[in-house]
Enzyme design. Sequence first.
Site, PDB file in Angstrom:
ATOM      1  N   LEU A  22      38.920 -26.895  20.766  1.00  0.00           N
ATOM      2  CA  LEU A  22      40.271 -26.354  20.935  1.00  0.00           C
ATOM      3  C   LEU A  22      40.319 -25.180  21.911  1.00  0.00           C
ATOM      4  O   LEU A  22      39.371 -24.399  22.007  1.00  0.00           O
ATOM      5  CB  LEU A  22      40.817 -25.909  19.577  1.00  0.00           C
ATOM      6  N   HIS A  23      41.442 -25.089  22.600  1.00  0.00           N
ATOM      7  CA  HIS A  23      41.695 -23.967  23.499  1.00  0.00           C
ATOM      8  C   HIS A  23      43.156 -23.538  23.331  1.00  0.00           C
ATOM      9  O   HIS A  23      43.856 -24.082  22.459  1.00  0.00           O
ATOM     10  CB  HIS A  23      41.380 -24.355  24.953  1.00  0.00           C
ATOM     11  N   GLU A  24      43.597 -22.608  24.154  1.00  0.00           N
ATOM     12  CA  GLU A  24      44.954 -22.057  24.017  1.00  0.00           C
ATOM     13  C   GLU A  24      46.049 -23.127  24.164  1.00  0.00           C
ATOM     14  O   GLU A  24      47.139 -22.970  23.637  1.00  0.00           O
ATOM     15  CB  GLU A  24      45.182 -20.940  25.041  1.00  0.00           C
ATOM     16  N   GLY A  25      45.762 -24.195  24.927  1.00  0.00           N
ATOM     17  CA  GLY A  25      46.743 -25.285  25.054  1.00  0.00           C
ATOM     18  C   GLY A  25      46.996 -25.912  23.689  1.00  0.00           C
ATOM     19  O   GLY A  25      48.151 -26.079  23.268  1.00  0.00           O
ATOM     20  N   HIS A  26      45.906 -26.219  22.976  1.00  0.00           N
ATOM     21  CA  HIS A  26      46.046 -26.762  21.624  1.00  0.00           C
ATOM     22  C   HIS A  26      46.732 -25.729  20.713  1.00  0.00           C
ATOM     23  O   HIS A  26      47.584 -26.077  19.891  1.00  0.00           O
ATOM     24  CB  HIS A  26      44.677 -27.096  21.029  1.00  0.00           C
ATOM     25  N   ASP A  52      49.232 -33.923  29.517  1.00  0.00           N
ATOM     26  CA  ASP A  52      48.997 -35.371  29.539  1.00  0.00           C
ATOM     27  C   ASP A  52      50.364 -36.046  29.564  1.00  0.00           C
ATOM     28  O   ASP A  52      50.805 -36.625  28.568  1.00  0.00           O
ATOM     29  CB  ASP A  52      48.175 -35.780  28.317  1.00  0.00           C
TER      30      ASP A  52
HETATM   31  P1  AMP Z   1      43.127 -33.460  23.692  1.00  0.00           P
HETATM   32  O1  AMP Z   1      42.335 -32.748  22.646  1.00  0.00           O
HETATM   33  O2  AMP Z   1      42.679 -33.153  25.097  1.00  0.00           O
HETATM   34  O3  AMP Z   1      43.297 -34.917  23.408  1.00  0.00           O
HETATM   35  O4  AMP Z   1      44.592 -32.844  23.633  1.00  0.00           O
HETATM   36  C1  AMP Z   1      45.323 -32.796  22.433  1.00  0.00           C
HETATM   37  C2  AMP Z   1      46.729 -32.378  22.719  1.00  0.00           C
HETATM   38  O5  AMP Z   1      46.732 -31.089  23.348  1.00  0.00           O
HETATM   39  C3  AMP Z   1      47.445 -33.324  23.680  1.00  0.00           C
HETATM   40  O6  AMP Z   1      48.797 -33.475  23.263  1.00  0.00           O
HETATM   41  C4  AMP Z   1      47.367 -32.595  24.991  1.00  0.00           C
HETATM   42  O7  AMP Z   1      48.402 -32.922  25.900  1.00  0.00           O
HETATM   43  C5  AMP Z   1      47.491 -31.158  24.531  1.00  0.00           C
HETATM   44  N1  AMP Z   1      46.947 -30.261  25.560  1.00  0.00           N
HETATM   45  C6  AMP Z   1      45.702 -30.308  26.115  1.00  0.00           C
HETATM   46  N2  AMP Z   1      45.578 -29.367  27.070  1.00  0.00           N
HETATM   47  C7  AMP Z   1      46.773 -28.730  27.139  1.00  0.00           C
HETATM   48  C8  AMP Z   1      47.291 -27.666  27.938  1.00  0.00           C
HETATM   49  N3  AMP Z   1      46.569 -27.068  28.875  1.00  0.00           N
HETATM   50  N4  AMP Z   1      48.566 -27.267  27.727  1.00  0.00           N
HETATM   51  C9  AMP Z   1      49.331 -27.873  26.777  1.00  0.00           C
HETATM   52  N5  AMP Z   1      48.906 -28.879  25.998  1.00  0.00           N
HETATM   53  C10 AMP Z   1      47.646 -29.302  26.168  1.00  0.00           C
END
Ligand code: AMP
Length: 283
Positions: free
Chosen positions: A33-37, A150
Site C-alpha cells: 500500500l501507498h498514499e494512493g491506496h 487505472d
Molecule cells: P492496485 O493495488 O495497484 O491494484 O490498486 C488498487 C486500487 O488503488 C486501484 O483502484 C487503483 O486504481 C488504486 N490506485 C493505485 N495507485 C493509485 C494512485 N496513485 N492514485 C489513486 N489511486 C490509485
Amino acid sequence: MKIITSINEMQTTARSLKQEGKTIAFVPTMGFLHEGHASLLREGRKRGDILVLSLFVNPIQFGKNEDLDRYPRDAERDCRLASECGVDIIFTPDAAEMYPQGFQTSISVSELSKPLCGANRPGHFDGVATVVTKLFNIVMPDVALFGRKDFQQLALIKRMVADLSIPVTVIGMPIIRESDGLAMSSRNAYLSQEERKSALVLSRTIHDIRALYASGERSIEVLRQKALANIHQEPLLQIDYLEFCNEHSLQPSTEATDDTLFALAVKAGTTRLIDNTVLGENV
Ligand code: AMP
C-alpha cells in the site's frame, strides 16, 4: 481490525453486518500500500459504517511473462497503514481459496477491455472483471472505491456493474502523485534511480498536453507529436501506447474535447508505468 482469509467467514461476517443495518465500503487492492491506496481508504471510511480492504495479488490478471512472482509484498506494513486509515476488516485470501481446482468462469467486458492496456495485456481485464465480481459477491459492499490511475479498469468496472445490475455504487478517485509528479504505484519500487528520473516524463507530458489543450490546441496530431517528442527524450523508456480517446467509450478521438482521455503507458526496463488525464477535468 479483523483479518479474514476464508471466503466463507467473510460472507458470513458481511451478511450479519448487513442484518444489523450496517453499510459496507470496500477498497480492493493487490497490497504494498501507498498514499494512493490510503486516499481510497480515507474516502471509504467516510462512505460506509464498515470499511473492508482486500489484499490479494490476483494471478489471473497477470500475463505469462509479467511480474506475478516478483510483485512487491509487505503484509506487516499494509496492516499498519490499513489500521491508520480506519480499516475494520482486511480480507486476504490465498490463490487456492479464490481459485480452487476446477475454477473455469470468466467475466469479460468485451469492448472496453480491447484498447489501451487491453491491447498489450491479453486476458488482463477478464482477470480483473472476474476477481472484482467475485470479491463483490464475497464482501457484499454498498460502495466500492477505485483509483482513476487505472482509468480503463474503472471504466470497465462501472460498465460491468451497470450491465450486470450489481448493487454496488462505484466511486472513482483522483490520481495521487509523489511530490515530483510521478503517479504513485506499487510497481515504482522496481525502478532504478535512473529509471525513476526518466519516469518523470510521464507526469511532465500529462502537464504539457493539458497546458496545450488549455491554450486552445484541439488537433490530436499536434498533441500526439508533443507527447511523442517528450517521451523520445528519454532513452530508457519505450512507449507501449499513447492514445487520445473518448473517456466513456475509449474509442479514438478525432479532435480534442473536454471528454478526451489522454492515456499513456511506457516501459522502463521490465517495469510498466501508466498515467492519464481527462483534458476537461479539473486537477
Ligand atoms: P492496485 O493495488 O495497484 O491494484 O490498486 C488498487 C486500487 O488503488 C486501484 O483502484 C487503483 O486504481 C488504486 N490506485 C493505485 N495507485 C493509485 C494512485 N496513485 N492514485 C489513486 N489511486 C490509485
